[in-house]
Design a protein around this motif. Structure first.
Motif, PDB file in Angstrom:
ATOM      1  N   LEU B 256     -57.252 -52.576 -37.225  1.00 53.73           N
ATOM      2  CA  LEU B 256     -57.791 -51.945 -38.432  1.00 53.73           C
ATOM      3  C   LEU B 256     -56.701 -51.753 -39.484  1.00 53.73           C
ATOM      4  CD1 LEU B 256     -60.210 -49.191 -37.066  1.00 53.73           C
ATOM      5  CD2 LEU B 256     -60.793 -51.195 -38.438  1.00 53.73           C
ATOM      6  N   LEU B 257     -55.536 -51.314 -38.993  1.00 56.71           N
ATOM      7  CA  LEU B 257     -54.406 -51.054 -39.887  1.00 56.71           C
ATOM      8  C   LEU B 257     -54.003 -52.333 -40.626  1.00 56.71           C
ATOM      9  CD1 LEU B 257     -52.425 -48.612 -40.363  1.00 56.71           C
ATOM     10  CD2 LEU B 257     -50.847 -49.847 -38.880  1.00 56.71           C
ATOM     11  N   ILE B 258     -53.879 -53.411 -39.872  1.00 54.12           N
ATOM     12  CA  ILE B 258     -53.464 -54.678 -40.477  1.00 54.12           C
ATOM     13  C   ILE B 258     -54.515 -55.163 -41.463  1.00 54.12           C
ATOM     14  CG2 ILE B 258     -53.108 -57.122 -39.963  1.00 54.12           C
ATOM     15  CD1 ILE B 258     -51.451 -56.295 -37.628  1.00 54.12           C
ATOM     16  N   ASN B 259     -55.779 -55.064 -41.041  1.00 55.14           N
ATOM     17  CA  ASN B 259     -56.850 -55.510 -41.920  1.00 55.14           C
ATOM     18  C   ASN B 259     -56.895 -54.691 -43.203  1.00 55.14           C
ATOM     19  OD1 ASN B 259     -58.988 -57.332 -42.322  1.00 55.14           O
ATOM     20  ND2 ASN B 259     -60.427 -55.652 -42.018  1.00 55.14           N
ATOM     21  N   TYR B 260     -56.675 -53.393 -43.058  1.00 57.04           N
ATOM     22  CA  TYR B 260     -56.681 -52.522 -44.239  1.00 57.04           C
ATOM     23  C   TYR B 260     -55.546 -52.894 -45.195  1.00 57.04           C
ATOM     24  CZ  TYR B 260     -56.248 -48.426 -47.162  1.00 57.04           C
ATOM     25  OH  TYR B 260     -56.146 -47.604 -48.251  1.00 57.04           O
ATOM     26  N   GLY B 261     -54.370 -53.099 -44.600  1.00 54.19           N
ATOM     27  CA  GLY B 261     -53.206 -53.475 -45.425  1.00 54.19           C
ATOM     28  C   GLY B 261     -53.448 -54.777 -46.170  1.00 54.19           C
ATOM     29  N   LEU B 262     -54.010 -55.748 -45.455  1.00 55.06           N
ATOM     30  CA  LEU B 262     -54.232 -57.045 -46.093  1.00 55.06           C
ATOM     31  C   LEU B 262     -55.324 -56.966 -47.148  1.00 55.06           C
ATOM     32  CD1 LEU B 262     -53.862 -59.523 -43.099  1.00 55.06           C
ATOM     33  CD2 LEU B 262     -52.233 -59.028 -44.918  1.00 55.06           C
ATOM     34  N   SER B 263     -56.376 -56.182 -46.872  1.00 57.81           N
ATOM     35  CA  SER B 263     -57.434 -56.063 -47.889  1.00 57.81           C
ATOM     36  C   SER B 263     -56.895 -55.401 -49.151  1.00 57.81           C
ATOM     37  CB  SER B 263     -58.617 -55.232 -47.404  1.00 57.81           C
ATOM     38  OG  SER B 263     -58.890 -55.485 -46.081  1.00 57.81           O
ATOM     39  N   SER B 264     -56.043 -54.377 -48.965  1.00 59.81           N
ATOM     40  CA  SER B 264     -55.492 -53.709 -50.150  1.00 59.81           C
ATOM     41  C   SER B 264     -54.650 -54.686 -50.957  1.00 59.81           C
ATOM     42  CB  SER B 264     -54.614 -52.526 -49.761  1.00 59.81           C
ATOM     43  OG  SER B 264     -55.250 -51.756 -48.799  1.00 59.81           O
TER      44      SER B 264
END
Lengths: 266, 274
Positions: B256-264
């Motif tokens: 989730l953390l990685i996905n959130y970072g990449l989406s931002s």
């Protein structure tokens, strides 16, 4: 003096041969085009599809070279693209990642104008096309008409002598188109640019052009150049009912509907 | 009283008439909608073993898992494995970006390179990275190098192929428009091709982000002395079932953390789109 001069310009392409598999054949897009455009003139080019309008435009921008003949601008042959000509495309061609202002500044940057001056110039041209309050909008936030205004401002901003317009209003709705036609005449009067305007609309060609170049197709050649004796296009609100307009319109219409065009997919 | 900052209304969109009476109620309804299924899922997880619907030994209640997770966190055990995993995946991922984006830009720009290389790149992309794990271990051993390399390998292809297709598919009209302004090839590339390619490149980057975790965890399960993948198999072999689930939850959080970072990052770089 002539601003632009076409000297027996011919352009041929190699295209795929539809009868012989894998073979190529020569296709003549335009043949022996010859006419001149005066300094500060507004000239419109009208013709059926296949008359080589796009080819003519590409040659004028300098992105392609003629097979035979040459095009002169201020007496010098066109050999490549240059900032003495600004182009407005039908599909706007704005950079979607840049704001309206950013798009206008792009051309200024290409010309090497220092950053401090770019902003001021961009403001001026945004104002000229009536988009002062939309400077920081991205293209996707603008309507079609606004996008085309930005595109016009972008092309004017680097101050070319000649404005080349490739069916710029064809994708717009009728009302926006009429507004922009009037705006364009106003801008032309104000800036004194030489404008070459390609269109397939007869009304548009007659309304805007001081002269209309009627092209015929397959290959594209100049059929006739029609003088349009309209003086006060901007003052006369009902100019399209003016007998001079109606006569000119009929002449162009007749030229485009003569027998040689039959079957030419007008 | 909770007050909510009204988002700045876009000028070209008429503002929707507010249906509900108070903004704090709207926010509550929204939060409820977003979390209800998650809450039910956790409740089910908690109650099913408690009530004996499933074997408690194999699926401990959620509360036990959380407790185990907390203990692992306090002792620093979890952090050790989390750190090992995130460092490996970040290292491999960033290395892949540094390699694949410039390479993809170059290949995309030259039609000959593109035509020559695309078939072999497609072949590599469609070879599951995990199938090559034994090869990596054989050649590079079971140390850090083989794990970082397999992440690098898995991340490279989506980024590379997306970058190539991004450059290839830049609207020709934009190129024509820029060229007509007589700008140099370098500027055309830097000012037009590159920004126009960003959204498509980011699709590849996000695919790589997902792949990085997947491949790494599998690699850690096969041969490692630290890392979340290792921790999960280790717990399983030693029958530390709540700990095993704690490891799995941590992997979800990492994902989730990685996905959130990449989406931002994607939103930031593609903010000129919708």
């Amino acid at each position: 003096m002539d601003k632009i001069k076409f000297e027996r310009v011919t352009k041929k392409f190699l295209v795929r041969d539809e009868y012989k598999k894998g073979a190529q054949r020569e296709f003549t897009a335009i043949k022996d085009i010859e006419f001149s455009v005066k300094e500060g003139e507004f000239i419109t080019l009208v013709g059926p599809s296949g008359c080589g309008k796009s080819t003519l435009l590409d040659l004028l921008t300098g992105l392609t070279q003629p097979t035979k003949g040459r095009i002169l601008i201020d007496g010098r042959e066109i050999t490549g693209p240059g900032l003495d000509r600004g182009i407005v495309f039908q599909q706007y061609a704005l950079f979607p990642w840049k704001t309206a202002r950013g798009n206008i500044e792009f051309g200024l940057e290409a010309k090497g104008i220092p950053k401090s001056e770019r902003k001021e110039k961009a403001e001026y041209y945004l104002d000229l096309v009536g988009l002062k309050n939309f400077a920081d909008r991205y293209p996707h936030e603008l309507s079609g008409g606004m996008k085309q205004r930005v595109a016009i401002a972008r092309s004017l901003a680097f101050n070319p002598d000649v404005l080349l317009m490739d069916e710029p209003f064809a994708a717009l709705d009728a009302q926006t188109r009429e507004t922009l036609q009037t705006e364009l005449l106003r801008i032309w009067k104000k800036t004194g640019k030489t404008i070459i305007f390609i269109t397939h609309g007869i009304d548009e060609a007659v309304y805007l052009g001081e002269r209309v170049v009627v092209l015929s197709a397959n290959p594209g050649t100049v059929k006739k150049i029609v003088d349009i004796p309209l003086k006060d296009r901007l003052e006369d609100a009902d100019i399209k009912s003016n007998p001079a307009f109606i006569n000119a319109r009929r002449e162009v219409w007749n030229l485009l509907h003569e027998p040689e065009f039959q079957g030419a997919h007008i | 009283m909770v007050t909510i900052n009204k988002p700045a209304t876009k000028l070209n969109e008429p503002s929707k008439p507010q249906k509900s009476s108070s903004p704090s109620l709207t926010a509550f309804v929204k939060a409820f909608k977003n979390s209800i299924v998650l809450i039910v899922f956790i409740l089910l997880w908690e109650l099913a073993p408690q009530l004996g619907f499933v074997e408690k030994t194999f699926l401990p209640p959620f509360s036990e898992v959380v407790q185990a997770w907390w203990e692992l966190l306090v002792t620093g055990e979890l952090w050790r494995h989390f750190e090992a995993s995130i460092l490996r995946s970040l290292f491999g991922f960033l290395l892949a970006l540094a390699l694949a984006i410039p390479l993809g830009l170059i290949i995309g720009w030259y039609p000959l390179a593109r035509d020559l290389l695309t078939p072999i790149l497609e072949l590599f992309r469609n070879t599951a990275a995990l199938a090559l794990l034994p090869v990596f271990i054989l050649i590079l051993g079971i140390g850090e190098v083989s794990k970082i390399s397999i992440v690098l390998f898995a991340c490279t292809w989506p980024v590379l192929l997306n970058t190539i297709s991004a450059v290839k598919n830049v609207d020709p009209l934009l190129i024509k428009s820029a060229r007509s302004m007589n700008i140099s090839s370098f500027k055309l590339f830097y000012k037009v091709i590159l920004p126009a390619s960003v959204p498509t490149i980011f699709t590849g980057i996000r695919m790589a982000g997902t792949g990085a975790i997947l491949v790494l965890i599998a690699a850690e399960m096969i041969g490692a002395k630290a890392g979340l993948g290792y921790f999960i198999t280790y717990s399983q072999y030693n029958f530390l079932i709540p700990e095993m689930y704690a490891g799995i939850i941590t992997i979800s959080l990492l994902g989730l953390l990685i996905n959130y970072g990449l989406s931002s990052a994607e939103r930031y770089f593609s903010r000129w789109k919708q």
